[in-house]
Design a protein around this motif. Structure first.
Motif, mmCIF file in Angstrom:
data_model
loop_
_atom_site.group_PDB
_atom_site.id
_atom_site.type_symbol
_atom_site.label_atom_id
_atom_site.label_comp_id
_atom_site.label_asym_id
_atom_site.label_seq_id
_atom_site.Cartn_x
_atom_site.Cartn_y
_atom_site.Cartn_z
ATOM 1 N N TRP A 287 -4.429 -2.085 -4.933
ATOM 2 C CA TRP A 287 -4.024 -0.933 -4.856
ATOM 3 C C TRP A 287 -4.744 0.203 -5.150
ATOM 4 O O TRP A 287 -4.395 1.402 -4.907
ATOM 5 N N ILE B 74 5.278 2.744 1.775
ATOM 6 C CA ILE B 74 6.390 2.819 0.530
ATOM 7 C C ILE B 74 7.277 3.625 1.566
ATOM 8 O O ILE B 74 8.422 3.365 1.279
ATOM 9 N N THR C 190 0.051 6.165 -10.702
ATOM 10 C CA THR C 190 0.688 6.943 -9.588
ATOM 11 C C THR C 190 1.731 6.105 -8.924
ATOM 12 O O THR C 190 2.906 6.646 -8.833
ATOM 13 N N LEU C 191 1.627 5.068 -8.626
ATOM 14 C CA LEU C 191 2.414 3.985 -7.936
ATOM 15 C C LEU C 191 3.845 3.688 -9.098
ATOM 16 O O LEU C 191 4.933 3.784 -8.522
ATOM 17 N N SER D 251 0.703 -1.169 -0.001
ATOM 18 C CA SER D 251 -0.021 0.146 0.006
ATOM 19 C C SER D 251 0.723 1.160 -0.038
ATOM 20 O O SER D 251 1.867 1.131 0.442
ATOM 21 N N PHE D 252 0.225 2.321 -0.703
ATOM 22 C CA PHE D 252 1.299 3.681 -0.400
ATOM 23 C C PHE D 252 1.724 4.058 0.989
ATOM 24 O O PHE D 252 2.732 4.592 1.065
#
Length: 434
Positions: free
Chosen positions: A309, A290, A317-318, A286-287
């Protein structure tokens, strides 16, 4: 003349389905005879239909009905508003709260990804453009996928978990066969690569003790040679010392090693020692995770999944984040049909960089829910659809049949441990086994 307002959601049809799934083995246990998916169809006030597909559970189905009440009347182009409404209703579950499976058990990302894909299918039809164009445009004409090998018991899945077809040939025959040792996995690989033309190979491990699985990779390397990249996924079941020992043995053999250990800290420790790149769909999921990943260096490659995601645009975006911080991006897969595969292809075509062929379970599935039958692979790749939206349409007859499968099979969620206990009484999942 451009429309002044986007089409609005008039109805959302939610259909849980069960698709035949072979008895594939993994660290969590055994696949059930059926895998569960949910097909979402959004219908607008001017009768334009958009579709999507997500992993299915009874909890996700119920959450989708709750979401439906919130989304009727919304403009399908206003995805930011839709996301806000869903976030206010379902919240954001933290990785810590998800326990042993931080990549799973999230309502918001599942629900929004299903709504987003269906809305983008509609947008594409309104604009007369494929979804890849809505993601920034096509970077490649076809998207390569990797063979995905599994240790498995004999059988093809379906009713009674066996459902053998004695008249099957080629891959359809190989798909039924037992594969629990290096020789049988090599046979499986030859049949799958011949049928679909795959140019790289991934083995799902975490099933047998490491020596057997490493010998399987070495047998594949001997069979296919260095021109066919190999990936290996022990499913985060190894201890740190085990990962380092066998990771060193496989240096020069693997394209990447996926999730040999559990958690970012352990992954970072392995990464400091091995030369082989590490990939994950389990430790950075998940963001929110990161920043820690970048700080300690837990992986080289993130295996994204638009279902987990938060959709296609979140995956773009990822991709940008990965490029900024020196990570590569590829895609994880689960047991899926052509709607999910089409979405993966559009996303794969739009990624600025795609150094690794994507994962797919699609060869293991026999059912389909799109008109025209199963999507074709050419030399291991799928051509990017040119038609508006996803480029695939729902087969309502097949949908009704697969929904009846869901009713008949009685499954409400995936539980590989319970399925494994039917074969091995008393078997229990262990987060670290070797």
């Amino acid at each position: 003349m451009l429309r002044q307002k986007g089409p609005r959601i008039k109805d959302i049809v939610i259909t849980p389905i069960a698709i035949v799934d072979p008895p594939l083995l993994n660290a969590a246990g055994l696949h059930a005879p059926y895998a569960l998916r949910i097909i979402l169809e959004i219908i607008t006030d001017d009768q334009i239909s958009g579709i999507s597909e997500i992993p299915g559970t009874s909890d996700i189905e119920q959450a989708l009905y709750e979401a439906k009440e919130l989304l009727i009347g919304k403009d399908v182009f206003q995805l930011n508003q839709i996301r806000t409404v869903l976030t206010e209703r379902f919240g954001s579950e933290s990785p810590l709260a998800r326990g042993e499976t931080p990549w799973d058990q999230r309502k918001l990302v599942h629900i929004f990804s299903s709504v987003e894909v269906a809305c983008m299918d509609i947008m594409g039809k309104v604009l007369g453009r494929p979804i890849v164009d809505l993601l920034g445009g096509k970077m490649r004409e076809s998207v390569p996928f990797s063979a995905y090998l599994f240790y498995k018991y004999e059988g093809a899945g379906g009713e009674f978990g066996f459902n053998l077809n004695p008249n099957a040939e080629g891959w359809e025959a190989a798909k039924q066969k037992q594969a629990i040792n290096p020789e049988e996995i090599v046979f499986q690989a030859r049949a799958m690569c011949k049928e679909f033309g795959f140019k790289s190979i991934k083995l799902k491990g975490g099933v047998f003790e490491p020596r057997i699985e490493v010998d399987t990779i070495l047998a594949l390397f001997e069979e296919f040679g260095p021109s066919v990249p190999l990936r290996f996924d022990p499913n985060a079941i190894w201890a740190l010392d085990t990962a380092i020992q066998y990771g060193k043995e496989l240096e020069g053999v693997l394209e990447y090693l996926e999730d040999p250990v559990r958690g970012q800290e352990n992954m970072a420790a392995v990464r400091k020692v091995l030369k082989t790149p590490l990939a994950t769909n389990m430790c950075t999921t998940s963001f929110e995770e990161i920043p820690a990943s970048i700080k300690i260096g837990s992986e080289d490659i993130i295996l994204s999944d638009h279902h987990f995601w938060g959709g296609l645009k979140a995956s773009i975006t990822l991709s940008g984040i990965c490029e900024t911080f020196g990570r590569d991006l590829s895609m994880h897969s689960n047991s899926h049909l052509g709607i999910s595969l089409a979405a993966m292809v559009h996303l794969g075509a739009a990624l600025p960089k795609m150094p690794y062929a994507l994962d797919t379970h699609y060869p293991w599935q026999s059912d389909e829910v799109i008109l025209g039958g199963r999507i074709k692979f050419t030399e291991g790749s799928v051509a990017v659809p040119d038609e508006p939206g996803l480029g695939v349409e729902l087969d309502k007859v097949a949908l009704a049949r697969l929904h009846q499968n869901y009713i008949n099979c009685g499954l409400k969620k995936r539980n590989d441990e319970i399925e494994m206990q039917k074969k091995v009484p008393g078997w229990k999942f262990q987060s670290t086994r070797w």
